[in-house]
Design a protein around this motif. Structure first.
Motif, mmCIF file in Angstrom:
data_model
loop_
_atom_site.group_PDB
_atom_site.id
_atom_site.type_symbol
_atom_site.label_atom_id
_atom_site.label_comp_id
_atom_site.label_asym_id
_atom_site.label_seq_id
_atom_site.Cartn_x
_atom_site.Cartn_y
_atom_site.Cartn_z
ATOM 1 N N LYS A 187 0.821 -1.210 0.000
ATOM 2 C CA LYS A 187 0.000 0.000 0.000
ATOM 3 C C LYS A 187 0.860 1.267 0.000
ATOM 4 C CE LYS A 187 -3.460 -2.874 0.332
ATOM 5 N NZ LYS A 187 -4.348 -3.196 -0.772
ATOM 6 N N TYR A 188 1.549 1.547 1.096
ATOM 7 C CA TYR A 188 2.381 2.749 1.158
ATOM 8 C C TYR A 188 3.519 2.690 0.140
ATOM 9 C CZ TYR A 188 5.482 6.379 2.984
ATOM 10 O OH TYR A 188 6.295 7.481 3.108
ATOM 11 N N PHE A 189 4.091 1.496 -0.032
ATOM 12 C CA PHE A 189 5.243 1.345 -0.925
ATOM 13 C C PHE A 189 4.845 1.007 -2.365
ATOM 14 C CE2 PHE A 189 6.920 0.449 3.353
ATOM 15 C CZ PHE A 189 7.974 1.356 3.395
ATOM 16 N N ASN A 190 3.523 0.922 -2.641
ATOM 17 C CA ASN A 190 3.004 0.790 -4.014
ATOM 18 C C ASN A 190 3.515 -0.453 -4.749
ATOM 19 O OD1 ASN A 190 3.658 4.353 -4.392
ATOM 20 N ND2 ASN A 190 1.983 3.365 -3.325
ATOM 21 N N MET A 191 3.573 -1.592 -4.057
ATOM 22 C CA MET A 191 4.104 -2.829 -4.657
ATOM 23 C C MET A 191 3.098 -3.972 -4.523
ATOM 24 S SD MET A 191 8.084 -2.661 -3.331
ATOM 25 C CE MET A 191 8.589 -4.169 -4.182
ATOM 26 N N THR A 192 1.843 -3.723 -4.890
ATOM 27 C CA THR A 192 0.803 -4.729 -4.646
ATOM 28 C C THR A 192 1.110 -6.080 -5.292
ATOM 29 O OG1 THR A 192 -0.426 -3.732 -6.477
ATOM 30 C CG2 THR A 192 -1.081 -3.110 -4.264
ATOM 31 N N GLY A 193 1.420 -6.097 -6.569
ATOM 32 C CA GLY A 193 1.622 -7.360 -7.266
ATOM 33 C C GLY A 193 2.947 -8.038 -6.979
ATOM 34 N N TRP A 194 3.801 -7.384 -6.237
ATOM 35 C CA TRP A 194 5.100 -7.976 -5.900
ATOM 36 C C TRP A 194 4.964 -9.009 -4.781
ATOM 37 C CZ3 TRP A 194 9.789 -5.663 -7.982
ATOM 38 C CH2 TRP A 194 9.551 -4.572 -8.818
ATOM 39 N N ARG A 195 3.868 -8.969 -4.061
ATOM 40 C CA ARG A 195 3.546 -9.903 -2.978
ATOM 41 C C ARG A 195 4.663 -9.980 -1.944
ATOM 42 N NH1 ARG A 195 0.168 -8.677 -2.219
ATOM 43 N NH2 ARG A 195 -0.637 -10.380 -0.972
ATOM 44 N N LEU A 196 4.797 -8.889 -1.203
ATOM 45 C CA LEU A 196 5.855 -8.807 -0.195
ATOM 46 C C LEU A 196 5.334 -8.050 1.015
ATOM 47 C CD1 LEU A 196 8.863 -9.709 -0.067
ATOM 48 C CD2 LEU A 196 9.472 -7.343 -0.588
ATOM 49 N N GLY A 197 5.534 -8.648 2.177
ATOM 50 C CA GLY A 197 5.130 -8.019 3.422
ATOM 51 C C GLY A 197 6.073 -8.426 4.528
ATOM 52 N N TRP A 198 5.675 -8.116 5.756
ATOM 53 C CA TRP A 198 6.482 -8.573 6.885
ATOM 54 C C TRP A 198 5.637 -8.711 8.139
ATOM 55 C CZ3 TRP A 198 7.191 -3.340 5.351
ATOM 56 C CH2 TRP A 198 7.035 -2.371 6.331
ATOM 57 N N LEU A 199 6.218 -9.401 9.077
ATOM 58 C CA LEU A 199 5.583 -9.748 10.339
ATOM 59 C C LEU A 199 6.585 -9.449 11.442
ATOM 60 C CD1 LEU A 199 3.208 -11.395 11.736
ATOM 61 C CD2 LEU A 199 4.532 -13.442 11.208
ATOM 62 N N VAL A 200 6.132 -8.791 12.496
ATOM 63 C CA VAL A 200 6.982 -8.569 13.671
ATOM 64 C C VAL A 200 6.374 -9.345 14.829
ATOM 65 C CG1 VAL A 200 8.038 -6.895 15.233
ATOM 66 C CG2 VAL A 200 7.596 -6.265 12.853
ATOM 67 N N VAL A 201 7.168 -10.207 15.432
ATOM 68 C CA VAL A 201 6.676 -11.061 16.520
ATOM 69 C C VAL A 201 7.623 -10.978 17.706
ATOM 70 C CG1 VAL A 201 5.576 -12.663 14.898
ATOM 71 C CG2 VAL A 201 7.915 -13.109 15.684
ATOM 72 N N PRO A 202 7.154 -11.337 18.896
ATOM 73 C CA PRO A 202 8.074 -11.447 20.035
ATOM 74 C C PRO A 202 9.193 -12.437 19.712
ATOM 75 C CG PRO A 202 5.791 -11.557 20.773
ATOM 76 C CD PRO A 202 5.765 -11.625 19.283
ATOM 77 N N GLU A 203 10.387 -12.151 20.183
ATOM 78 C CA GLU A 203 11.532 -12.977 19.825
ATOM 79 C C GLU A 203 11.336 -14.437 20.220
ATOM 80 O OE1 GLU A 203 16.417 -12.632 20.030
ATOM 81 O OE2 GLU A 203 15.140 -11.033 20.820
ATOM 82 N N SER A 204 10.559 -14.681 21.275
ATOM 83 C CA SER A 204 10.375 -16.047 21.768
ATOM 84 C C SER A 204 9.644 -16.945 20.777
ATOM 85 C CB SER A 204 9.609 -16.025 23.099
ATOM 86 O OG SER A 204 8.322 -15.440 22.921
ATOM 87 N N ILE A 205 8.840 -16.365 19.872
ATOM 88 C CA ILE A 205 8.090 -17.220 18.943
ATOM 89 C C ILE A 205 8.664 -17.191 17.527
ATOM 90 C CG2 ILE A 205 6.000 -16.952 20.340
ATOM 91 C CD1 ILE A 205 4.808 -15.308 18.053
ATOM 92 N N VAL A 206 9.787 -16.498 17.324
ATOM 93 C CA VAL A 206 10.406 -16.482 15.990
ATOM 94 C C VAL A 206 10.701 -17.898 15.488
ATOM 95 C CG1 VAL A 206 12.460 -15.818 14.677
ATOM 96 C CG2 VAL A 206 11.330 -14.146 16.143
ATOM 97 N N PRO A 207 11.283 -18.800 16.308
ATOM 98 C CA PRO A 207 11.555 -20.156 15.801
ATOM 99 C C PRO A 207 10.297 -20.883 15.328
ATOM 100 C CG PRO A 207 12.809 -19.760 17.801
ATOM 101 C CD PRO A 207 11.851 -18.616 17.668
ATOM 102 N N ALA A 208 9.188 -20.696 16.044
ATOM 103 C CA ALA A 208 7.939 -21.357 15.640
ATOM 104 C C ALA A 208 7.434 -20.817 14.312
ATOM 105 C CB ALA A 208 6.881 -21.156 16.730
ATOM 106 N N VAL A 209 7.487 -19.495 14.148
ATOM 107 C CA VAL A 209 7.019 -18.891 12.899
ATOM 108 C C VAL A 209 7.964 -19.244 11.753
ATOM 109 C CG1 VAL A 209 6.426 -16.732 11.739
ATOM 110 C CG2 VAL A 209 5.843 -17.045 14.144
#
Length: 390
Positions: A234-256
């Motif tokens: 949306k802000y970066f205008n790259m809809t069809g590029w299919r790229l995002g990110w997720l921020v999680v607590p460090e303790s669950i990074v291995p599970a994700v």
């Protein structure tokens, strides 16, 4: 051969708006000129630096799988973005690059949603959010929310509706379809209530960069345990590029990470290399200018709709949507949207997809279109709604 389908599909609805889009395509095939205010997609494309970075990555053969967590350089760049834009220290090791915000939501729900458990969210809200919960056999509990709550969950609503089977909340700020945000103090209180009850808070911030009133903020500034979704679409205008990110607590990074390895392997390598150029000074200047253009469109469209009699009870403070009450003209927003399409040649979206509470009264209009086209849409709507004045 008749195949037996999984029962979870019973809890996932089709996009009703696709019927409207088919009608629009048929009209255009007949030669009709339509003004599109239905699609939730920027009318801008990626800036020059981003295109050049993608071209260079392909020319240099940077096309192999990346880590399931994403390119280290991109994770670091996103971390720096949080520092530069919001003054936040979000370590790169907590950031997971995903195949769009949809994949980020899928990973978050796969990691956190238990079968049979409730997740609270406002009605109206983006339909895919509740469908991700349903896909993992959780139960999305839609809480009717109106103008008084800015079409968002309030802390009081969370208190009142939290039950024995409730496990968390899924919010979006700014929101699709309403373009409204949750005030910082209210969001802080919601997070505190959920944390006291041992639950999780997931906040969809894909429109965070398109916030027009006051300084934008991330839920991560309120609590480091919040799970945050963001996107380059949306802000970066790259809809069809299919790229995002997720921020999680460090303790669950291995599970994700384990889930990402199995479900996606990785996000597109080309898109990741291209996205590094989103943070160059030239690209950031382009995004800032485009944000101001979206603001200019909003400031034209909202009063114009009100003058036509389409009530906008809450001025949107983010994204590129206006949620308008059409009940002065119809008690069936779906039929109204179809009539506007056929007779005025303007594509708008009925509230039907976003939850039952506002389905019959509200329509969503996107101002991700040029100001010239928005002005023409308003002229057409005026002729349709007030033929006696035309």
């Amino acid at each position: 051969m008749q195949h037996h389908l999984a029962s979870r599909l019973d809890h996932i609805s089709s996009f009703h708006v696709m019927e409207l889009m088919k009608m629009a395509a048929e009209l255009e095939a007949e030669g009709r000129h339509l003004i599109h205010m239905g699609i939730g997609e920027p009318d801008f494309t990626a800036p020059t630096d981003v295109i050049a970075a993608a071209t260079a990555a392909m020319a240099e053969g940077k096309l192999q799988y990346t880590s399931a967590l994403g390119l280290p350089a991109l994770r670091s760049a996103i971390s720096s973005h949080y520092r530069d834009q919001f003054g936040l220290d979000v370590p790169a090791q907590r950031i997971i690059v995903t195949a769009g915000a949809s994949a980020a939501l899928l990973l978050a729900c796969a990691a956190l949603v238990e079968a049979g458990k409730e997740v609270l969210m406002p009605d109206p809200s983006y339909p895919c959010n509740r469908h991700f919960v349903a896909a993992f056999e959780g139960r999305a509990r839609l809480i009717p929310s109106g103008p008084a709550e800015r079409f968002q969950l309030s802390a009081q609503m969370v208190r009142e509706h939290w039950g024995a089977q409730t496990a968390g909340v899924l919010l979006a700020s700014p929101s699709n379809p309403t373009g409204t945000s949750i005030p910082q103090s209210e969001l802080r209180e919601i997070i505190d209530i959920v944390k006291q009850r041992g639950g999780y808070t997931i906040v969809d911030e894909i429109y965070q960069g398109l916030s027009y009133e006051g300084a934008p903020f991330s839920a991560l500034s309120l609590d480091s345990d919040v799970v945050v979704i963001n996107s380059f679409s949306k802000y970066f205008n790259m809809t069809g590029w299919r790229l995002g990110w997720l921020v999680v607590p460090e303790s669950i990074v291995p599970a994700v990470e384990k889930l990402a390895q199995n479900l996606f392997i990785c996000a597109s390598a080309v898109a990741q290399h291209a996205a590094l150029a989103c943070f160059t000074p030239d690209s950031l200047a382009v995004y800032a200018a485009r944000k101001e253009e979206f603001r200019r469109r909003r400031d034209y469209l909202v009063p114009a709709l009100r003058e036509l009699g389409l009530d906008v009870p809450v001025t949107p403070d983010g994204a590129f949507y206006v949620y308008a009450d059409c009940s002065r003209f119809s008690d069936d927003a779906d039929a109204f949207a179809k009539q506007v399409l056929r007779e005025a040649g303007v594509v708008i979206v009925p509230g039907k997809d976003f939850g039952p509470a506002t389905a019959h009264r509200y329509v969503r209009l996107s101002y991700a279109n040029s100001l010239e086209n928005l002005q023409e849409a308003v002229r057409r709507l005026k002729t349709f709604l007030h033929p006696e004045k035309s």
